[in-house]
Design a protein around this motif. Sequence first.
Motif, mmCIF file in Angstrom:
data_model
loop_
_atom_site.group_PDB
_atom_site.id
_atom_site.type_symbol
_atom_site.label_atom_id
_atom_site.label_comp_id
_atom_site.label_asym_id
_atom_site.label_seq_id
_atom_site.Cartn_x
_atom_site.Cartn_y
_atom_site.Cartn_z
ATOM 1 N N LYS A 47 0.741 -1.086 0.089
ATOM 2 C CA LYS A 47 0.086 0.085 -0.083
ATOM 3 C C LYS A 47 0.878 1.145 -0.028
ATOM 4 C CE LYS A 47 -3.942 -2.371 0.422
ATOM 5 N NZ LYS A 47 -4.594 -2.304 -0.928
ATOM 6 N N PRO A 48 0.401 2.335 -0.593
ATOM 7 C CA PRO A 48 1.225 3.581 -0.451
ATOM 8 C C PRO A 48 1.499 4.094 0.755
ATOM 9 C CG PRO A 48 -0.891 4.091 -1.594
ATOM 10 C CD PRO A 48 -0.818 2.563 -1.441
ATOM 11 N N VAL A 49 2.589 4.808 1.022
ATOM 12 C CA VAL A 49 2.827 5.224 2.559
ATOM 13 C C VAL A 49 3.701 6.354 2.346
ATOM 14 C CG1 VAL A 49 2.362 2.912 3.803
ATOM 15 C CG2 VAL A 49 4.557 3.665 3.202
ATOM 16 N N ARG A 50 3.794 7.211 3.486
ATOM 17 C CA ARG A 50 4.871 8.199 3.594
ATOM 18 C C ARG A 50 5.980 7.439 4.574
ATOM 19 N NH1 ARG A 50 7.545 12.698 1.547
ATOM 20 N NH2 ARG A 50 8.802 13.560 3.277
ATOM 21 N N PRO A 51 7.199 7.257 3.830
ATOM 22 C CA PRO A 51 8.400 6.467 4.631
ATOM 23 C C PRO A 51 8.856 7.384 5.869
ATOM 24 C CG PRO A 51 9.244 7.353 2.555
ATOM 25 C CD PRO A 51 7.744 7.629 2.586
ATOM 26 N N PRO A 52 9.506 6.537 6.845
ATOM 27 C CA PRO A 52 9.836 7.384 7.836
ATOM 28 C C PRO A 52 11.314 8.145 7.181
ATOM 29 C CG PRO A 52 9.757 5.084 8.351
ATOM 30 C CD PRO A 52 9.476 5.300 6.834
ATOM 31 N N ASN A 53 11.690 9.418 7.788
ATOM 32 C CA ASN A 53 12.805 9.936 7.327
ATOM 33 C C ASN A 53 14.130 9.242 7.283
ATOM 34 O OD1 ASN A 53 11.386 12.367 7.017
ATOM 35 N ND2 ASN A 53 11.756 12.969 9.231
ATOM 36 N N SER A 54 14.247 8.192 8.354
ATOM 37 C CA SER A 54 15.485 7.443 8.202
ATOM 38 C C SER A 54 15.441 6.549 6.787
ATOM 39 C CB SER A 54 15.585 6.257 9.380
ATOM 40 O OG SER A 54 14.221 5.756 9.358
ATOM 41 N N ILE A 55 14.558 6.152 6.366
ATOM 42 C CA ILE A 55 14.256 5.476 5.081
ATOM 43 C C ILE A 55 14.506 6.320 3.839
ATOM 44 C CG2 ILE A 55 12.893 4.297 3.338
ATOM 45 C CD1 ILE A 55 13.607 2.550 5.570
ATOM 46 N N LYS B 17 2.749 -5.492 4.356
ATOM 47 C CA LYS B 17 2.510 -5.597 5.592
ATOM 48 C C LYS B 17 3.726 -6.308 6.594
ATOM 49 C CE LYS B 17 0.793 -10.537 5.003
ATOM 50 N NZ LYS B 17 1.779 -11.236 6.004
ATOM 51 N N ASP B 18 4.718 -6.643 5.726
ATOM 52 C CA ASP B 18 5.772 -7.386 6.452
ATOM 53 C C ASP B 18 6.961 -6.403 6.999
ATOM 54 O OD1 ASP B 18 4.527 -9.960 6.153
ATOM 55 O OD2 ASP B 18 5.658 -10.071 4.114
ATOM 56 N N GLY B 19 6.708 -4.847 6.666
ATOM 57 C CA GLY B 19 7.647 -3.947 6.990
ATOM 58 C C GLY B 19 8.646 -3.866 5.726
ATOM 59 N N GLU B 20 8.442 -4.177 4.447
ATOM 60 C CA GLU B 20 9.266 -3.887 3.372
ATOM 61 C C GLU B 20 8.718 -2.731 2.723
ATOM 62 O OE1 GLU B 20 10.247 -8.277 2.049
ATOM 63 O OE2 GLU B 20 8.404 -7.798 1.480
ATOM 64 N N TYR B 21 10.097 -1.961 2.089
ATOM 65 C CA TYR B 21 9.389 -0.606 1.398
ATOM 66 C C TYR B 21 9.815 -0.856 -0.174
ATOM 67 C CZ TYR B 21 8.705 1.647 5.854
ATOM 68 O OH TYR B 21 8.268 1.920 7.115
ATOM 69 N N LEU B 22 9.099 -0.209 -0.954
ATOM 70 C CA LEU B 22 9.197 -0.103 -2.426
ATOM 71 C C LEU B 22 9.211 1.170 -2.742
ATOM 72 C CD1 LEU B 22 10.116 -1.478 -5.169
ATOM 73 C CD2 LEU B 22 7.379 -1.983 -5.552
ATOM 74 N N THR B 23 10.410 2.202 -3.093
ATOM 75 C CA THR B 23 10.357 3.406 -2.829
ATOM 76 C C THR B 23 11.128 4.130 -4.314
ATOM 77 O OG1 THR B 23 10.780 5.416 -1.475
ATOM 78 C CG2 THR B 23 12.329 3.700 -1.731
ATOM 79 N N LYS C 265 13.342 -6.235 5.385
ATOM 80 C CA LYS C 265 12.971 -6.164 6.586
ATOM 81 C C LYS C 265 13.909 -5.803 7.581
ATOM 82 C CE LYS C 265 10.643 -10.251 6.802
ATOM 83 N NZ LYS C 265 10.046 -11.502 7.160
ATOM 84 N N THR C 266 15.248 -6.057 7.197
ATOM 85 C CA THR C 266 16.324 -5.519 7.886
ATOM 86 C C THR C 266 17.009 -4.244 7.602
ATOM 87 O OG1 THR C 266 17.795 -6.668 6.486
ATOM 88 C CG2 THR C 266 17.146 -8.063 7.877
ATOM 89 N N GLY C 267 16.352 -3.637 6.912
ATOM 90 C CA GLY C 267 16.877 -2.272 6.570
ATOM 91 C C GLY C 267 17.657 -2.189 5.388
ATOM 92 N N SER C 268 18.151 -3.105 4.716
ATOM 93 C CA SER C 268 19.054 -3.226 3.742
ATOM 94 C C SER C 268 18.567 -2.564 2.464
ATOM 95 C CB SER C 268 19.389 -4.844 3.435
ATOM 96 O OG SER C 268 20.376 -4.821 2.084
ATOM 97 N N VAL C 269 19.161 -1.726 1.825
ATOM 98 C CA VAL C 269 18.552 -1.059 0.435
ATOM 99 C C VAL C 269 19.395 -1.560 -0.554
ATOM 100 C CG1 VAL C 269 18.627 1.055 -0.600
ATOM 101 C CG2 VAL C 269 18.366 1.138 2.022
#
Length: 317
Positions: free
Chosen positions: A174-182, A226-232, A260-264
């Motif tokens: 789903k579309p979201v506004r990512p955290p500043n850290s991301i 829902k698993d906390g992954e991001y596509l940006t 999920k571990t924060g790796s880009v």
Amino acid sequence: MKIKITLSLLLMSFCVIGSSNWAIGQDNNVGLIVGALEHHHVQWPDWGPSFFPEKERKYKFQVRVLFEKKGSSWVAFKHDANNSEDLKKSIKYYPREIDWLVAFDGKTIGQLKSTVPDTIPYYACVGLHVLDPNAKSPTVGKITKEFAGWSDEPCFRPLVLVSKNYTSNPQMWKPVRPPNSIIQQCKEAFIKVVGPVALCDEKSGHKIIANNYSSRINHIKTYQSKDGEYLTCYRLEVPYNNKCDEFSDDFSDQWFFINKTGSVQHIGEKMALLDAGDYDKDGISEIIFWYSRYDEDGYILFYNHFSNHAKFTWNYH
């Protein structure tokens, strides 16, 4: 002579494909296949949007067969052709007839049938099936240029087609506004991918090579599972300056996947997100992008949390 040339170009812009196979039965050997329902403006790309008056513009829907699941991998159907003989032979690599479910955002929104054509006349027609003339083609959203491709003609977004009843989106992207850290992580990754860029010094009008241009990188859109992954997606914004017009570059949008571990992970450029769905019913959503660059359009299917992908493209000349 001028009229003949114009008519010739017009025919080249049409993927005029026909089929005499509507009377045959369903092909029982059809496997798990993904395709696209395309909304196509019939004209030659070089003519530009002003060739036809608005009231005379002609659109059609067409089906393109793209990917097949083989074992644990998604594989693109044969789409490379170097000459007319290759195009003629390409038909044998595609199923004779397919019943499709139309998917969007984890739901089934329609049903269609398509049949292999009698011939493939041009490179841009590779992979096309003949759409059932009685089909009711669904649409989503408005006609825009987001999925226009090389022709730069506005159209409805393509819709994903699946040969099995697998249209759910279990990861619930789903579309979201990512955290500043991301955002900061992705800007740093953007600079690593793109490298130094030529920018304009607005005072002198001279080209300068910039190594750190984080402030010029804008966040465009982000989706979260829902698993906390991001596509940006991010874009380097460079204001037009007539002093430096000769130094202007074509800065493409860059897409990143954050696990999920924060790796880009950088996954590509010149793409537009089409849809997400679990098209093989393994519990993990596949992600399909529209892909477009000079003289090349197509689709990219990512799977296994972006560790693998399949690509289907075509050219226009």
